[in-house]
Design a protein around this motif. Structure first.
Motif, short mmCIF file in Angstrom:
data_model
loop_
_atom_site.label_atom_id
_atom_site.label_comp_id
_atom_site.label_asym_id
_atom_site.label_seq_id
_atom_site.Cartn_x
_atom_site.Cartn_y
_atom_site.Cartn_z
N UNK A 944 22.04 38.64 20.62
CA UNK A 944 20.77 38.80 21.32
C UNK A 944 20.16 40.11 20.85
N UNK A 945 18.93 40.04 20.38
CA UNK A 945 18.23 41.22 19.87
C UNK A 945 17.18 41.64 20.91
N UNK A 946 17.28 42.92 21.30
CA UNK A 946 16.39 43.47 22.33
C UNK A 946 15.63 44.64 21.72
N UNK A 947 14.29 44.61 21.85
CA UNK A 947 13.44 45.68 21.35
C UNK A 947 13.09 46.61 22.50
N UNK A 948 13.46 47.89 22.39
CA UNK A 948 13.21 48.89 23.43
C UNK A 948 12.07 49.79 22.99
N UNK A 949 11.20 50.18 23.95
CA UNK A 949 10.05 51.03 23.67
C UNK A 949 10.02 52.19 24.66
N UNK A 1017 18.12 46.71 19.57
CA UNK A 1017 19.52 46.75 19.94
C UNK A 1017 20.06 45.33 19.90
N UNK A 1018 21.23 45.14 19.23
CA UNK A 1018 21.87 43.82 19.13
C UNK A 1018 23.02 43.75 20.11
N UNK A 1019 23.06 42.69 20.88
CA UNK A 1019 24.09 42.47 21.88
C UNK A 1019 24.73 41.12 21.60
N UNK A 1020 26.05 41.08 21.56
CA UNK A 1020 26.80 39.84 21.34
C UNK A 1020 27.09 39.18 22.67
N UNK A 1021 26.85 37.87 22.68
CA UNK A 1021 27.08 37.09 23.90
C UNK A 1021 28.18 36.08 23.61
N UNK A 1022 29.25 36.10 24.40
CA UNK A 1022 30.41 35.24 24.22
C UNK A 1022 30.38 34.15 25.27
N UNK A 1023 30.60 32.91 24.80
CA UNK A 1023 30.61 31.79 25.74
C UNK A 1023 31.91 31.70 26.50
N UNK A 1024 31.83 31.89 27.80
CA UNK A 1024 33.01 31.83 28.67
C UNK A 1024 32.75 30.82 29.77
#
Length: 1373
Positions: A944-949, A1017-1024
């Motif tokens: 997941x890519x999040x753009x912060x300002x 910012x890149x965030x990894x999301x794991x399927x649980x």
């Protein structure tokens, strides 16, 4: 109003008049010096007159006695003119002008002004004053000739440099009194004539006509023929003819000779008889009868003569002529004169006693010395009540009522003076003759209690009864006497006299302690005063009426134009003098009935200390008053109290005093709203607000204090939004290792499951940010039935600068109304919120503080409430002592608090907010998700890519990410409950720690974001499985900021957190179950004979190739079943990664709805004893929890072995999946699989390995192999032949072992053996050493035989522990 004196009949009244432009202060000072001369000794009177006019002068220069003087400030009303002969003592016999002069003033002008002032004060035709004089006081030092000669008669100049000025003034006053006595003799000469006596008997209250209209005496020979004949002695004079003027006129004021005197007149009255000579009195009476007509009674003449003697201080002569008058005034038309003579006789003993200065408290005899005057006054009251007017009933009735009330007051004053002066004595005489300005505050009641002061303590019941015991005069007697003056006859009095009578009655009731009667009378006084106020207003003419119009069309309309609309008269001159006194009476009456009209204060608009009170004592007092008011019993009748309040408001409106109207209305609302009807509340509120608006419009700057009770119920600072909420962190946390960087944002974990200290932190401190707005919620209470309008509401703060704007608020009726206030702090530091500043409509703002509800504060309030509740019903209060403020002042807790010299000052805590320095602000500009949702397979990983300002003006130099998901809460809850086993606890913690839903790479992500910049910012999301939602928390801060003082480094810094919710959908498609670990055998690598299909044969061969290993004793088989519950096929791969062994993997396609079993060879594992004896670890730093399971040491050791070998198994074997024909892939977890003891035995390397083989020797002694079955599992020896069972034991443990072997044959009966099968000693074997044992045997029957071998170690606990075993199957055919 003038005070009523018992001895007023013996006092000569001298009216003091200001002349010219004398200053008020100067006039009061000179008048005070003159009023100090209240008596003039008869020896001080001198005159040059030696004829009949000196008849009232002292008989000789050494005469004893005194003239009593009184200096009224106002002349009597015109309606009392008929009493000029009946009661001469009520009129000013002399006028004394007071003037001041400077060198430029003209004495002629002053004399003219004085004569004009005298002319303006007395009506035309009045026979008074008898004489006048004017004192001119010089204000500066100058030489003035005080001998004015005959140029300015009646004018005396008193230089400022004169010594003994008071003595000189006393001499001048004595000369003025001498002139008064001479003029009285002149009047008496006129009355002694036959015509004067006829005038005296003409009506009930006669008066003399002007001297110009008086007929000449019959002794005047020169004009006797020209005069009309006098009426006969048996008839009344014709007063309606030409001899009487059309309007009653008196003598000219400038006359000094007396009315109608002729030079050759012979007195018709005999000379004054000697005192005590009965013969002379009888002779003179007979002579008078021959001189005066028989029909004209001479009793009235004797009474007037006695009055003049009483004024002249000649008491014996006055007593004689009063007695003579009483004897003759027995007819019906002379009843009033009879009563007046009795009053004069009752006055003489008091004057005599005062003159003699006996100072005794009684005389010998049974009767009290005051009994005779009292009886005479009682008889006079009865006679006044009997008197019937014969002519002019309206005027006569008014005068009779006045005389009756005066006699009642005289009798009541006699009793009160004796009672309050402790009996017959000098104090009583002085109180009756010279009462002074405060006649109802005698020195015997020396506590200074004021009858109308709330702050002054009333005299106690014991003090009143003490006076009764001393004097024998009871308060009931005085009250009964004074009550006789109150009746319907008061309506016949002139309004001014009615007020005077009622005022005196009320004052005496108050002095006696009858406060309710005093208040009842004062209400009538108020009614009379308001009649005078309304009737005395000077209204403008009708033509100048102001037009009232609601529209704007008549703006240019002239005031003189009559319109069809209503008009209001305009008062040309509004004067407020005396309003305060009237309102004071109103307040006193209301206080008597339990209504404090000053409950709401009337203040100036800039009253000091209203907006910010320096002390909280006032607030404590208000709180105690509110608490006591809520617990107290009601006082008085609400209906009567409401009527009195309406009267009070009507009085204030009629004055008009609009601030007082508002004060009365709001005070009544504050105190009595629980018992008021809704209509009364609405009316009072409307009246008060309208009065305030009117007062403001008229320019009155006074205003009322906030009148309602405590309006602020609660005050709460709304927490900042989560995106703006700063979180305080220690600066030391930045120096930790990178591995613990995530704890900077999420907070340091508490090692304790329950930490009460942590729960108490931060409960009273709210964090705010500099220059950022925040909201506070103030709850207001309105206990009334109308909407309460507040003109302004704002916060009251201290500490750092706070910026907020006040605003109006309307609080709904009977409700609690929350109001939100917005503001911001412009500095960093501590902001203390004290309370609110409230301003009612048109009133003055007031601060209401709201202390923090701490345990100490609540305990203090509870103790205070308990004390008040305990004291509320403990004591019984009677009468006016049961008024709220009276009971409050007598409470024990109040008195104890007042007597404490230095009470401990309590610390009051308020709501405190910590204002941190200005913080940066970050926002999420965009994300790679659609609608914030992500869909994953179980075990799949997605980015997941999040753009912060950065939208603030400050840079950001610290960024940390923390995460939350729906699986964390249940796991933490389960861990907190502590009901799980150690194994389940570890699995739960492992799932939370090592398999999080969200992860990010902190080392490769940006840490600095400048103002206005953007970062991704890149965030990894794991399927649980089980995760439905989560949140990404971005924490950021500005740490390295410039400090005002570089030497003082900050210990803390603040972070903010930005949250992004994510909706997670995880599909559960593959399930792993039935995990097993098997030992190797020969059949494992052999193809099944039933395999015929080529594809199956290929798979079998592939499996065989995978399972083909070296020594099968060192290997085991890992087996697991995978089921596909999804609608798509997946490729499942299991990989083996073991140290020292080549990696291997196996992949299979699992169709939808099917289950596949996967087999993978695995080399056996061997863990050290130290490794497997370690306890099961905890992945979190939680507090250690003692296990609740009760396991034996063997069971606990076995559990630990299972755990550690399972962990090693999961490290060696990993599962993966991939979507068939797609790119999506993920991990397949085995954490749900359990390991059993058989699986452990198959996976673990043996301590002592046992190999069993069958061999055969030929005739040459060479070994001959025994054939095996095709699967290589069973030996197939021939029957009835000897073979050898070779058992090889190898020590695989790291230490030496002493071993023993036991063999088991089944069935043993069909096998012939040689040697021992049990307890075969092997001896001590070193690590890796082997030992072989051969046992000859022969099979005597065909069939299947099972052989087993067990190796036991000697010297271990327990003894003979089995450390190895072996199996063999034999088929004999």
């Amino acid at each position: 109003m003038e005070s009523f004196a018992y001895g007023s009949l013996a006092q000569i009244r001298i009216l003091l008049l200001p002349v010219g432009n004398i200053r008020r202060s100067a006039f009061d000072s000179y008048a005070q010096d003159i009023r100090s001369i209240d008596t003039v000794g008869l020896a001080d009177l001198t005159t040059d007159v030696k004829d009949e006019r000196s008849r009232f002068m002292p008989n000789h220069q050494l005469a004893s006695g005194s003239l009593h003087l009184k200096y009224p400030s106002h002349p009597p009303p015109d309606s009392h003119t008929p009493l000029s002969l009946f009661r001469t003592a009520d009129f000013p016999l002399a006028v004394l002008g007071i003037a001041s002069s400077v060198p430029n003033d003209s004495l002629a002008t002053i004399l003219s002004q004085f004569q004009t002032a005298v002319h303006d004060v007395f009506p035309q035709g009045s026979m008074f004053p008898l004489t006048s004089n004017c004192f001119v006081f010089e204000e500066n030092e100058s030489t003035t000739n005080i001998n004015l000669g005959d140029h300015f008669p009646g004018l005396v100049v008193i230089p400022s440099v004169m010594g003994h000025k008071k003595t000189y003034i006393g001499t001048l006053v004595a000369d003025l009194c001498s002139k008064v006595l001479i003029e009285l003799a002149t009047v008496m000469q006129t009355l002694e004539s036959p015509l004067g006596n006829e005038y005296l008997n003409a009506t009930m209250f006669p008066h003399l006509p002007p001297s110009s209209e008086m007929p000449r005496s019959l002794d005047d020979d020169a004009r006797r023929d020209s005069l009309p004949l006098l009426p006969s002695h048996s008839s009344q004079p014709d007063l309606n003819g030409q001899q009487r003027a059309k309007t009653p006129l008196g003598m000219k004021r400038t006359s000094t000779l007396g009315p109608g005197l002729m030079p050759n007149r012979h007195s018709s009255l005999p000379p004054t008889p000697a005192i005590g000579s009965k013969t002379s009195t009888t002779a003179s009476t007979k002579k008078r009868l021959t001189t005066i007509g028989a029909a004209s009674s001479h009793g009235r003449l004797f009474k007037v003569l006695a009055d003049y003697f009483l004024l002249a201080g000649r008491l014996e002569e006055a007593s004689i002529w009063y007695n003579e008058s009483i004897v003759l005034c027995k007819t019906a038309q002379d009843v009033a004169w009879h009563a007046a003579a009795l009053e004069g006789l009752a006055t003489i003993p008091i004057v005599e006693a005062w003159s003699s200065s006996h100072g005794i408290n009684g005389v010998a005899g049974d009767r009290d010395p005051w009994a005779d005057p009292s009886d005479k006054l009682t008889q006079a009251m009865a006679l006044y009540m009997k008197a019937t007017p014969t002519s002019e009933p309206e005027v006569t009735l008014s005068l009779l009522a006045y005389l009756y009330c005066s006699s009642v007051l005289r009798h009541s004053t006699l009793l009160y003076s004796l009672w309050s002066s402790k009996g017959w004595g000098p104090l009583a005489f002085a109180a009756m003759l010279q009462p002074g300005p405060s006649p109802f505050l005698p020195p015997t009641l020396s506590n200074g209690a004021s009858p109308t002061e709330r702050s002054s303590a009333r005299n106690s019941y014991a003090a009143y009864e003490r006076l009764t015991t001393i004097t024998g005069v009871t308060r009931a007697q005085i009250s009964a006497s004074i009550s006789q003056a109150h009746g319907p006859w008061l309506n016949h009095l002139d309004i001014r006299e009615r007020v005077r009578m009622l005022e005196y009655i009320a004052a005496m009731f108050g002095a006696l302690g009858h406060i309710r009667k005093e208040a009842y009378t004062l209400r009538e006084v108020l009614g009379c005063l308001m009649d005078m106020v309304v009737c005395g207003r000077e209204e403008s003419s009708t033509g100048s009426a102001r037009v009232l119009s609601a529209g704007l069309g008549n703006r240019n309309n002239s005031l003189n134009v009559a319109t069809a609309q209503g008009t209001v008269g305009i008062r040309e001159n509004e004067r407020s003098e005396g309003n305060e006194s009237i309102l004071y009476i109103v307040k006193h009456v209301c206080k008597v009935h339990g209504i404090d009209l000053e409950a709401v204060k009337l203040l100036e608009p800039r009253h000091p200390g209203r907006d910010s009170r320096a002390s909280e004592d006032c607030e404590d007092e208000d709180t105690d008053e509110d608490l006591a008011r809520s617990l107290q019993e009601p006082f008085g009748w609400p209906e009567l109290q409401m009527d009195i309040i309406r009267e009070a408001i009507a009085v204030a409106e009629a004055l008009p005093d609009y601030p007082a109207v508002a004060q009365f209305s709001f005070s009544a609302l504050k105190l009595l709203h629980p018992v008021m009807t809704a209509r009364d509340q609405h009316q009072l509120y409307t009246t008060g607000t309208r009065a305030l608006a009117t007062a403001m419009r008229r320019g009155d700057r006074r205003a009322v204090d906030y009148w309602s009770s405590q309006p602020v119920v609660s005050l709460e600072v709304l927490p900042l939004p989560l995106v703006r909420l700063p979180v305080e962190k220690p600066i030391s946390i930045l120096s930790r290792a990178a591995a613990g960087a995530t704890s900077i944002i999420s907070g340091v974990r508490d090692p304790f499951l329950y930490n009460p200290r942590k729960m108490l932190q931060g409960q009273t401190r709210t964090i705010l940010v500099q220059n950022e707005a925040f909201d506070l919620v103030v709850t207001l209470r309105n206990p009334y039935v109308f909407d309460l309008e507040l003109q302004n509401l704002q916060l009251s703060t201290s500490g750092v600068t706070f910026v907020s704007k006040g605003f109006p608020v309307v609080v709904p009726a009977n409700s609690f109304h929350p109001v939100t206030i917005n503001g911001k702090a412009t500095e960093a530091g501590t902001l203390v919120v004290r309370g609110c500043i409230v301003q009612a409509q048109g009133g003055i703002s007031r601060e209401f503080v709201l202390p923090l509800s701490t345990e100490e504060e609540e305990e203090r309030k509870s103790r205070r409430r308990s004390a008040i509740e305990c004291e509320t019903g403990r004591s019984k209060h009677s009468g006016l002592a049961s008024r709220p403020w009276e009971k409050s002042s007598k409470r024990g807790s109040t008195q104890v608090t007042a007597t404490n010299a230095a009470p401990a000052k309590r610390v009051i805590k308020y709501l405190e907010c910590v204002v941190v320095p200005e913080q940066p602000l970050l926002r999420i500009r965009r994300t790679s998700l659609t609608h914030g949702a992500v869909m994953l397979y179980n075990g799949e990983m997605s980015a997941i890519r999040i753009t912060l300002e950065n939208v603030s003006s400050l840079p950001i130099d610290l960024v940390r990410l923390t995460f939350d998901d729906s699986t964390i809460g249940p796991g933490q809850q389960a861990l907190a409950e502590g009901e799980m086993s150690v194994f389940d606890t570890y699995e739960t913690e492992y799932d939370l720690v090592h398999r999080p839903v969200f992860t990010w790479d902190a080392e490769h992500e940006p840490q600095e974001i400048g103002p206005g910049q953007k970062k991704v910012v890149a965030v990894n999301c794991f399927g649980k499985v089980g995760c439905t939602n989560g949140a990404i928390h971005v924490s950021y801060a500005y740490v390295d900021r410039a400090q005002d003082n570089p030497k003082e480094l900050a210990d803390v810094f603040q972070t903010r957190q930005l949250s992004y919710p994510v909706l997670v959908t995880v599909y559960h498609m593959l399930e792993c179950h039935a995990m097993d670990i098997l030992s190797y055998s020969g059949a494992t690598t052999t193809l099944s004979p039933g395999v015929k299909d080529d594809e199956e044969l290929t798979d079998a061969r592939i499996r065989k190739s995978i399972l083909h290993v070296g020594d099968i004793a060192d290997w085991c088989i890992f087996s697991i079943e995978v089921r596909n519950t999804y609608g798509l096929p997946f490729e499942v791969t299991f990989e083996r990664h073991q140290e020292g062994v080549e990696a291997a993997s196996i992949t299979t396609l699992v169709p939808p709805g099917s289950t596949s079993r996967i087999v993978l060879p695995l080399k056996k594992l061997s863990l050290s004893e130290e490794h497997v004896s370690r306890p099961i670890p905890m992945l979190s730093d939680r507090q250690y929890v003692v296990s609740s399971s009760k396991l034996s040491p063997e069971e606990e050791r076995s559990q630990r072995e299972l755990f550690w070998y399972r962990e090693e198994l999961f490290k060696s074997v990993r599962g993966k999946w991939r979507e068939n024909g797609g790119t999506r892939a993920g991990d397949l977890s085995l954490r749900q699989q359990r390991m059993t003891l058989p699986m452990l035995e198959a996976l673990r390397v043996e301590t002592a390995r046992v190999r069993m083989t069958l061999v055969q020797h030929d005739d040459n002694g060479n070994e001959k192999p025994i054939p095996l079955d095709p699967a290589g599992v069973k030996y197939m020896p021939p029957p009835h032949e000897f073979v050898y069972l070779r058992t090889t034991v190898t020590n695989l443990s790291p230490s030496e072992l002493v071993l023993m072997l036991n063999l088991e044959l089944d069935p043993e009966a069909h096998v012939v053996t040689q040697g021992e099968l049990v307890d075969i000693p092997i001896g001590r074997l070193a690590r890796g050493e082997s030992y072989e044992v051969e046992t000859p045997l022969a099979f005597i029957a065909c069939g299947r035989f099972d052989f087993g071998a067990e190796v036991s170690a000697i010297g271990r606990q327990p003894d003979f522990t089995i450390v190895g075993h072996g199996r063999m199957r034999i088929s004999v055919a």
